[in-house]
Design a protein around this motif. Sequence first.
Motif, PDB file in Angstrom:
ATOM      1  N   MET A 100      24.237  71.085  40.309  1.00 50.00           N
ATOM      2  CA  MET A 100      24.046  71.467  41.704  1.00 50.00           C
ATOM      3  C   MET A 100      23.057  70.501  42.339  1.00 50.00           C
ATOM      4  O   MET A 100      22.152  69.994  41.667  1.00 50.00           O
ATOM      5  CB  MET A 100      23.536  72.909  41.814  1.00 50.00           C
ATOM      6  CG  MET A 100      24.521  73.938  41.297  1.00 50.00           C
ATOM      7  SD  MET A 100      23.817  75.613  41.266  1.00 50.00           S
ATOM      8  CE  MET A 100      23.703  75.959  43.019  1.00 50.00           C
ATOM      9  N   VAL A 101      23.239  70.272  43.624  1.00 55.39           N
ATOM     10  CA  VAL A 101      22.401  69.314  44.342  1.00 55.39           C
ATOM     11  C   VAL A 101      21.825  69.957  45.602  1.00 55.39           C
ATOM     12  O   VAL A 101      22.305  70.994  46.064  1.00 55.39           O
ATOM     13  CB  VAL A 101      23.206  68.056  44.725  1.00 55.39           C
ATOM     14  CG1 VAL A 101      23.708  67.329  43.495  1.00 55.39           C
ATOM     15  CG2 VAL A 101      24.385  68.425  45.649  1.00 55.39           C
ATOM     16  N   ALA A 102      20.813  69.317  46.146  1.00 52.23           N
ATOM     17  CA  ALA A 102      20.285  69.743  47.445  1.00 52.23           C
ATOM     18  C   ALA A 102      21.216  69.207  48.525  1.00 52.23           C
ATOM     19  O   ALA A 102      21.546  68.020  48.542  1.00 52.23           O
ATOM     20  CB  ALA A 102      18.875  69.210  47.643  1.00 52.23           C
ATOM     21  N   GLY A 160      27.631  74.058  52.172  1.00 55.35           N
ATOM     22  CA  GLY A 160      26.642  74.828  51.428  1.00 55.35           C
ATOM     23  C   GLY A 160      25.321  74.096  51.326  1.00 55.35           C
ATOM     24  O   GLY A 160      25.266  72.864  51.388  1.00 55.35           O
ATOM     25  N   ARG A 161      24.263  74.877  51.158  1.00 56.55           N
ATOM     26  CA  ARG A 161      22.930  74.299  51.087  1.00 56.55           C
ATOM     27  C   ARG A 161      22.654  73.679  49.718  1.00 56.55           C
ATOM     28  O   ARG A 161      21.915  72.705  49.604  1.00 56.55           O
ATOM     29  CB  ARG A 161      21.890  75.369  51.430  1.00 56.55           C
ATOM     30  CG  ARG A 161      22.127  75.971  52.809  1.00 56.55           C
ATOM     31  CD  ARG A 161      21.166  77.088  53.139  1.00 56.55           C
ATOM     32  NE  ARG A 161      19.876  76.556  53.505  1.00 56.55           N
ATOM     33  CZ  ARG A 161      18.726  76.910  52.953  1.00 56.55           C
ATOM     34  NH1 ARG A 161      18.730  77.811  51.988  1.00 56.55           N
ATOM     35  NH2 ARG A 161      17.587  76.396  53.345  1.00 56.55           N
ATOM     36  N   TYR A 162      23.251  74.265  48.672  1.00 53.99           N
ATOM     37  CA  TYR A 162      23.083  73.738  47.315  1.00 53.99           C
ATOM     38  C   TYR A 162      24.453  73.682  46.636  1.00 53.99           C
ATOM     39  O   TYR A 162      24.763  74.493  45.767  1.00 53.99           O
ATOM     40  CB  TYR A 162      22.113  74.618  46.515  1.00 53.99           C
ATOM     41  CG  TYR A 162      20.735  74.666  47.123  1.00 53.99           C
ATOM     42  CD1 TYR A 162      19.848  73.602  46.966  1.00 53.99           C
ATOM     43  CD2 TYR A 162      20.332  75.759  47.889  1.00 53.99           C
ATOM     44  CE1 TYR A 162      18.590  73.629  47.537  1.00 53.99           C
ATOM     45  CE2 TYR A 162      19.071  75.796  48.466  1.00 53.99           C
ATOM     46  CZ  TYR A 162      18.206  74.728  48.297  1.00 53.99           C
ATOM     47  OH  TYR A 162      16.960  74.765  48.873  1.00 53.99           O
ATOM     48  N   PRO A 163      25.285  72.728  47.040  1.00 51.34           N
ATOM     49  CA  PRO A 163      26.660  72.689  46.521  1.00 51.34           C
ATOM     50  C   PRO A 163      26.744  72.303  45.044  1.00 51.34           C
ATOM     51  O   PRO A 163      25.896  71.567  44.540  1.00 51.34           O
ATOM     52  CB  PRO A 163      27.333  71.626  47.395  1.00 51.34           C
ATOM     53  CG  PRO A 163      26.211  70.772  47.909  1.00 51.34           C
ATOM     54  CD  PRO A 163      25.027  71.675  48.041  1.00 51.34           C
ATOM     55  N   GLU A 164      27.771  72.838  44.388  1.00 53.01           N
ATOM     56  CA  GLU A 164      28.098  72.396  43.032  1.00 53.01           C
ATOM     57  C   GLU A 164      28.852  71.079  43.126  1.00 53.01           C
ATOM     58  O   GLU A 164      29.670  70.881  44.018  1.00 53.01           O
ATOM     59  CB  GLU A 164      28.980  73.434  42.332  1.00 53.01           C
ATOM     60  CG  GLU A 164      28.279  74.731  42.015  1.00 53.01           C
ATOM     61  CD  GLU A 164      29.170  75.696  41.255  1.00 53.01           C
ATOM     62  OE1 GLU A 164      30.182  75.225  40.667  1.00 53.01           O
ATOM     63  OE2 GLU A 164      28.870  76.897  41.228  1.00 53.01           O
ATOM     64  N   VAL A 165      28.576  70.159  42.187  1.00 58.13           N
ATOM     65  CA  VAL A 165      29.232  68.844  42.217  1.00 58.13           C
ATOM     66  C   VAL A 165      29.655  68.442  40.810  1.00 58.13           C
ATOM     67  O   VAL A 165      29.174  68.990  39.823  1.00 58.13           O
ATOM     68  CB  VAL A 165      28.288  67.760  42.796  1.00 58.13           C
ATOM     69  CG1 VAL A 165      27.897  68.090  44.229  1.00 58.13           C
ATOM     70  CG2 VAL A 165      27.050  67.578  41.921  1.00 58.13           C
TER      71      VAL A 165
END
Length: 267
Positions: free
Chosen positions: A165-167, A191-196
Amino acid sequence: MLTITDDLGTQHHFSETPKRIISLVPSLTETLYELGLENEIMGITKFCVHPYHLKSLKIIVGGTKKVHIEKIKALNPDVIIANKEENTLEIVDSLRDICPVFVTDIVTVEDTLKTITDFGQLFKRTTDAKKWTEKIQFAHTDFERFMETKQWQKAAYLIWREPYMVAGSDTFINEMLKLNKFENIYEKFEGRYPEVEIRKMRIQGDPDLVLLSSEPYPFKEEHAFEIGRVTHHAKTIFVDGEMFSWYGTRLFKAFQYFKALQNRIEE
């Protein structure tokens, strides 16, 4: 009678200065302490680790996402400090019957200064609040001058693993990245903290820097190696997550940290 409006637009009325405080926000616990309110703080979360000695002196009322209602009620607080991101709406609503819940919403440097000023007004610490806002404003201006000759670099800021997850956008971390002239390759993701997926990182933005935060996930060398295999030319750097995500008075120290980080990147 003091009337003050929190960041959700809720008006709070106090017949006298609140003397019994519960803080559900680690960075704001530190801020309250820096404003000279150690004796007024009755309860904190298990994540309120600065200053360290508070954990042995104050009642732990749970975490930021799950609290012990009865413990909080027993402390007979005058006000509870919460945050829109740190604490859930369910928690805030469940506590409103006990006492006023002052909810903050902090994304920018300006938001931070406003919160410190609000605390100064709410707890009659206006002189201390003014001292801190002036210190932060000075450090902010000084850092902007320091950054004038720096070039923008594309960056990814990782906060979690399995899943990665990232910012993303609309976060305090993203604002700190901008101040450092780090262009967040995930800013436009939903999203604010999307999964990548890190194997797609090159085609999704091909960052110059991959920043591995010390919190909430404690990234290690093996994770840096794992990421380095798929990002190739990107420089992987471990960073202090508190400096990027803790608002409040911590911001003053953050600007000094950012200078050192910039120098480290250039080595």
